[in-house]
Write an enzyme that holds these catalytic residues in place. Structure first.
Site, short mmCIF file in Angstrom:
data_model
loop_
_atom_site.label_atom_id
_atom_site.label_comp_id
_atom_site.label_asym_id
_atom_site.label_seq_id
_atom_site.Cartn_x
_atom_site.Cartn_y
_atom_site.Cartn_z
N TYR A 86 1.28 -1.26 0.10
CA TYR A 86 0.03 0.22 -0.44
C TYR A 86 1.04 1.35 0.28
CZ TYR A 86 -3.90 2.97 1.36
OH TYR A 86 -4.69 4.14 1.39
N ILE B 135 -9.36 9.00 7.65
CA ILE B 135 -10.95 9.26 7.07
C ILE B 135 -12.56 8.31 7.44
CG2 ILE B 135 -12.35 10.27 5.25
CD1 ILE B 135 -9.45 11.81 5.71
#
Ligand code: NAI
Length: 255
Positions: A162, A195
């Protein structure tokens, strides 16, 4: 005050959920016509319907960003519907846990899982950008925003693929901004911190307090807060902004 994206046409990948969905809604609120693209047309249609319910214009498209022909078709369908493509938000992405059931070190990653994550998060952004640039060049310009991450600026444990994919998105953004400035195409990235979206639901539940303890603003961000930055970067107000990779992270990467 006029709407920031009045008369523009936009494409959002990963538009059915989280940051993509919030941005599709914000684009429409600011006057853009929006193509919402996601893995299934049914989920994309829900976001498009929400835009229509708020008085905007949107279409729903099925796209898998690992399929180059499908990406080309999505760009073509957007242009067929709206006449041009002014703003593209290349946002579709997956988290480490969507390829590995548990956090693994760089040395323990399976090759197939590494390749899969890079194919969605980095190659997928490049495939979109390539088709978008061709359209934008032909029409005389446009704006592209890619979703990177604070993981595009920092290393994080147990997330090597990632982190590499998002550093790749940052590099691609800078290189493409230089290549396509003469084409009147601006290319920027947004680098969200933590988030609140379906992607982070599980980590927020399991270790939300630990995460928040590292965020100077001491909270998760909301998808709408990322959308605001993307809208601005896509607008003519950001006319001299290209090659920027902008953290919207409550100060996380400032540490
Ligand atoms: P999400 O999981 O709510 O939304 C991602 C969307 O992308 C989903 O609708 C999914 O169906 C779609 N998608 C996945 N693979 C796809 C493919 N191959 N082709 C087309 N669409 C595909 O996640 P969220 O949080 O909204 O993430 C959006 C982007 O923001 C991702 O690139 C993610 O890496 C990035 N990001 C998210 C952060 C967060 O804390 N939520 C932090 C930093 C970056």
């Amino acid at each position: 005050m006029g709407r920031l994206l009045a008369g523009k046409s936009a494409l959002v990948t990963g538009g059915a959920s989280g940051i993509g969905r919030a941005t599709a809604l914000a684009f429409a609120r600011e006057g853009a016509q929006v193509a919402v693209a996601d893995l299934t047309v049914e989920r994309a249609q829900q976001a498009a319907d929400e835009i229509a319910a708020q008085g905007g214009r949107a279409i729903a498209l099925a796209v898998d960003v690992t399929d180059d022909a499908a990406v080309g078709a999505a760009v073509a369908a957007t242009v067929a519907a709206f006449g041009r493509l002014d703003c593209a938000f290349n946002n579709a992405g997956i988290a480490p846990y969507q390829v590995n059931s548990a956090a693994v070190t760089a040395g323990d990653l399976e090759e197939a899982n590494w390749l899969r994550l890079i194919d969605v998060n980095l190659n997928g952004v490049w495939r979109c950008l390539r088709h978008e640039v061709r359209q934008m060049r032909a029409q005389g310009g446009g704006v592209i925003v890619n979703t990177a991450s604070i993981a595009g600026k920092l290393g994080l444990p147990g997330s090597a693929a990632y982190v590499a994919s998002k550093h790749g998105v940052v590099g691609l953004t800078k290189a493409a901004a230089i290549d396509h400035a003469p084409d009147n195409i601006r290319v920027n990235a947004v680098c969200p911190g933590y988030i609140t979206t379906p992607m982070t639901e599980d980590s927020k539940r399991r270790r939300g307090e630990q995460i928040v303890a590292r965020v100077p603003m001491a909270r998760f961000g909301e998808p709408e807060e990322i959308a605001e930055a993307v809208v601005w970067m896509c607008s003519d107000r950001a006319g001299f902004v290209t090659g920027a990779c902008w953290e919207v992270d409550g100060g996380y990467a400032a540490r």
